[in-house]
Scaffold this active site. Structure first.
Site, PDB file in Angstrom:
ATOM      1  CG  HIS A  91      -1.896   1.105   1.315  1.00 21.64           C
ATOM      2  ND1 HIS A  91      -3.014   1.071   2.226  1.00 21.64           N
ATOM      3  CD2 HIS A  91      -2.053   2.413   0.429  1.00 21.64           C
ATOM      4  CE1 HIS A  91      -3.757   2.076   2.095  1.00 21.64           C
ATOM      5  NE2 HIS A  91      -3.010   2.860   1.062  1.00 21.64           N
ATOM      6  CD  GLU A 169       0.020   5.075  -0.728  1.00 28.43           C
ATOM      7  OE1 GLU A 169       0.883   5.274   0.059  1.00 28.43           O
ATOM      8  OE2 GLU A 169      -1.006   5.323  -0.953  1.00 28.43           O
ATOM      9  CG  HIS A 173       1.581   8.855   2.388  1.00 27.09           C
ATOM     10  ND1 HIS A 173       0.916   9.216   3.629  1.00 27.09           N
ATOM     11  CD2 HIS A 173       0.785   8.093   1.619  1.00 27.09           C
ATOM     12  CE1 HIS A 173      -0.484   8.605   3.690  1.00 27.09           C
ATOM     13  NE2 HIS A 173      -0.288   8.053   2.392  1.00 27.09           N
TER      14      HIS A 173
END
Length: 308
Positions: A91, A169, A173
């Protein structure tokens, strides 16, 4: 025959000599952490004084989560986007603050998510969608076809191309992870090299936690007929990591879907040592009802270990 073989080898060497400076050279991607040599090294979230050089330790996002999915389909099977048999999928790699809170989309100049989620920050600022080339092109530009191949096997999106997910992602992040800041790459920084480093780091962390193999070794395998207790799933993972991960479920807490491994990091997120710690987030799985760990749709997975 030997003469012919010698000619082939000579031609190959000549081609290699001609190509190495260009086509076959893969540029290095690593930060410039020389200034960290004079800094005290500690595990993130365990420092007793402020981190002065945030390139040396993820700050403030020192609670680092390696997160994984268990999905049963992708929705893009006809395009060849399938799930890896015998493995969960990556993930992301998330920089939570030490208290479990988190920031997101911290640098719009490195926003490569075509469909930001959320669409706005908590202060109402709209996150501009990325309309340029997908991050897969960044990987190709650095000649990291080995990395691209791995990501297309183990970092799988659902309902949209994998590259969209990777861009999400990184943007959500990695831009909030201090050790991936551009300033940490020094004067010789090459655009997007920290993107490559983030993907490599996410892979490294993912491979520390082989969720499928751990659960299977405790007799917990995907099944459409057998259910499992949350306590048994938790116990298996705790016995192999030494800490309690977040275990996520859907459908009123009865269908297993996610595991998040929480860590403190000694050094940088790129190369440092990960130390598992207990989750700061309560499991969304039922502690009383049995849990399904469903088999995947047969046409949705492929044994990627057989693919060169």
């Amino acid at each position: 025959m030997l003469a012919g073989l010698a000619a082939v080898i000579a031609a190959s060497v000549a081609l290699a000599d001609f190509s190495l400076p260009g086509l076959l050279t893969v540029p290095n991607t690593f930060g410039n952490f020389t200034s960290c040599a004079s800094q005290p090294s500690v595990y993130s979230c365990e420092n007793t004084t402020a981190i002065e050089n945030t390139c040396c330790s993820p700050t403030p996002g020192g609670l680092v989560l390696s997160t994984q999915f268990w999905s049963t389909y992708t929705g893009l099977e006809r395009e060849g986007q399938k799930l890896p048999k015998g493995s969960w999928t990556l993930h992301g790699l998330w920089p939570d603050n030490c208290d479990g809170s988190f920031a997101q989309y911290c640098d719009f100049s490195r926003q490569y998510d075509p469909v930001p989620s959320p669409a706005k920050l908590t202060n109402g600022t709209v996150i501009p969608p990325w309309t340029g080339p997908n991050v897969g092109q960044f990987i190709k530009d650095f000649g990291r076809f080995d990395l691209l191949d791995w990501m297309n096997k183990y970092w799988i999106n659902q309902g949209a191309p994998n590259t969209d997910f990777w861009g999400h992602e990184f943007s959500k992040h990695a831009t909030c992870t201090s050790t991936f800041d551009i300033k940490c790459y020094g004067d010789n920084y090459v655009e997007h090299e920290e993107v490559i480093d983030f993907f490599v780091a996410a892979r490294r962390a993912f491979e520390m936690f082989p969720t499928f193999d751990v659960l299977a070794s405790y007799g917990i395998v995907p099944s459409n007929t057998t259910q499992y207790a949350l306590a048994d799933i938790t116990n298996a993972l705790v016995q192999q990591t030494g800490s309690i991960p977040y275990i996520g479920c859907t459908t009123n807490g009865t269908v297993l879907s996610e595991v998040w491994y929480f860590n403190h990091v000694f050094g940088t997120e790129q190369y440092g040592r990960f130390k598992p710690v207990n989750s700061t987030t309560k499991s969304s799985c039922s502690s009383t009802l049995p849990i399904w760990y469903y088999e995947r749709t047969k046409t949705s997975e492929i044994d990627v270990r057989l693919i060169p």
